[in-house]
Design a protein around this motif. Structure first.
Motif, mmCIF file in Angstrom:
data_model
loop_
_atom_site.group_PDB
_atom_site.id
_atom_site.type_symbol
_atom_site.label_atom_id
_atom_site.label_comp_id
_atom_site.label_asym_id
_atom_site.label_seq_id
_atom_site.Cartn_x
_atom_site.Cartn_y
_atom_site.Cartn_z
ATOM 1 N N GLN A 28 -3.894 9.179 -3.081
ATOM 2 C CA GLN A 28 -4.620 9.078 -4.037
ATOM 3 C C GLN A 28 -6.084 8.426 -3.947
ATOM 4 O O GLN A 28 -7.186 9.050 -4.045
ATOM 5 C CB GLN A 28 -4.184 8.363 -5.529
ATOM 6 C CG GLN A 28 -3.065 9.393 -6.217
ATOM 7 C CD GLN A 28 -2.798 8.958 -7.539
ATOM 8 O OE1 GLN A 28 -3.506 7.918 -8.112
ATOM 9 N NE2 GLN A 28 -1.986 9.749 -8.110
ATOM 10 N N ASP B 270 0.114 5.852 -3.489
ATOM 11 C CA ASP B 270 -1.449 5.585 -3.718
ATOM 12 C C ASP B 270 -2.319 5.630 -2.832
ATOM 13 O O ASP B 270 -3.488 5.784 -3.417
ATOM 14 C CB ASP B 270 -1.113 3.703 -4.163
ATOM 15 C CG ASP B 270 -0.140 3.478 -5.211
ATOM 16 O OD1 ASP B 270 0.098 4.339 -6.202
ATOM 17 O OD2 ASP B 270 0.413 2.298 -5.447
ATOM 18 N N CYS C 282 0.990 -1.128 -0.043
ATOM 19 C CA CYS C 282 0.168 0.115 0.135
ATOM 20 C C CYS C 282 0.902 1.206 0.106
ATOM 21 O O CYS C 282 1.215 1.989 1.050
ATOM 22 C CB CYS C 282 -0.872 -0.104 1.311
ATOM 23 S SG CYS C 282 -2.141 -1.467 1.302
#
Ligand SMILES: C[S@@+](CC[C@H](N)C(=O)[O-])C[C@H]1O[C@@H](n2cnc3c(N)ncnc32)[C@H](O)[C@@H]1O
Length: 203
Positions: free
Chosen positions: A168, A165, A161
């Motif tokens: 976002q 990312d 993770c």
């Protein structure tokens, strides 16, 4: 129809419990959770734990005055938790439900969610839908106590993770991020999680 990768199925997760192939399990309570409680960032209320597995955290919170709902689709994980619940003379306020987090609806929104290794267990292709679920399950102003798994490798589960990312996925139009870098939480299996407290914006 969307093809379901094999590792995502309930049969695969159930098989892991059956085979005792559960390296993600902790011998202790996650240090980030202890810190969030000690600092009172996390205060008693109605809290949801998706993908709870056989973890001790649902009981740890319930014993400290939280009203806990914990979800998992693996039958033996839920059975394990129910059996543990029955060992209490005075059972704490925790309810376990055997459901798929991708299509479960909360009867009422929660004050907080504790996300410990459910997101990283899902196929990255499911992340957008899961993030929408997390948002739907929370009250406006509710808090997501998330542990973002850092594996720095391809594939999974657990799936990496990456923090970019995550920023976002949990965009600032929908979530307020803290100014700090979060908490580092180490696991005896050498995995590292970054603990972050996000606040749900909007109504
Ligand atoms: C890596 S384990 C983590 C379990 C627990 N949170 C812990 O820290 O020990 C992931 C858990 O998520 C559950 N899970 C995966 N996909 C799920 C889904 N779609 N719905 C409900 N549970 C799911 C699995 O059965 C498994 O118990």
């Amino acid at each position: 129809m969307k093809k379901i990768p094999k590792f995502e199925t309930v049969e695969v997760w159930e098989g892991r419990y059956h085979d005792q192939s559960t390296r993600w399990e902790r011998d202790d309570i996650n240090g980030a959770l202890v810190e969030w409680l000690t600092s009172q960032q996390l205060q008693p209320g109605h809290i949801l734990i998706p993908g709870c597995g056989r973890a001790a955290e649902p009981f740890y919170l319930a014993e400290r005055g939280f009203e806990v709902v914990a979800l998992d689709f693996a039958p033996s994980a839920i059975e394990f938790q129910q059996q543990k619940l029955q060992t209490y003379e005075k059972p704490p306020t925790v309810a376990f439900e055997q459901v798929d987090v991708m299509n479960w609806h909360a009867p009422a929104p929660f004050d907080a969610i504790y996300e410990q290794t459910c997101l990283c267990a899902l196929n990255p292709g499911q992340r957008q839908d899961y993030a929408a679920q997390l948002r739907d399950w929370l009250k406006p102003g509710g808090k997501l106590f998330a542990l973002f798994m850092q594996t720095y490798r391809e594939g999974g589960p657990p799936f990496h993770c990456a923090m970019d990312d995550m920023r976002q996925l949990f965009g600032t139009d929908k979530w307020q991020w803290p100014d700090d870098d979060g908490l580092r939480s180490d696991h005896s299996n050498n995995k590292v999680e970054i603990g972050m407290v996000l606040t749900r914006r909007g109504d």
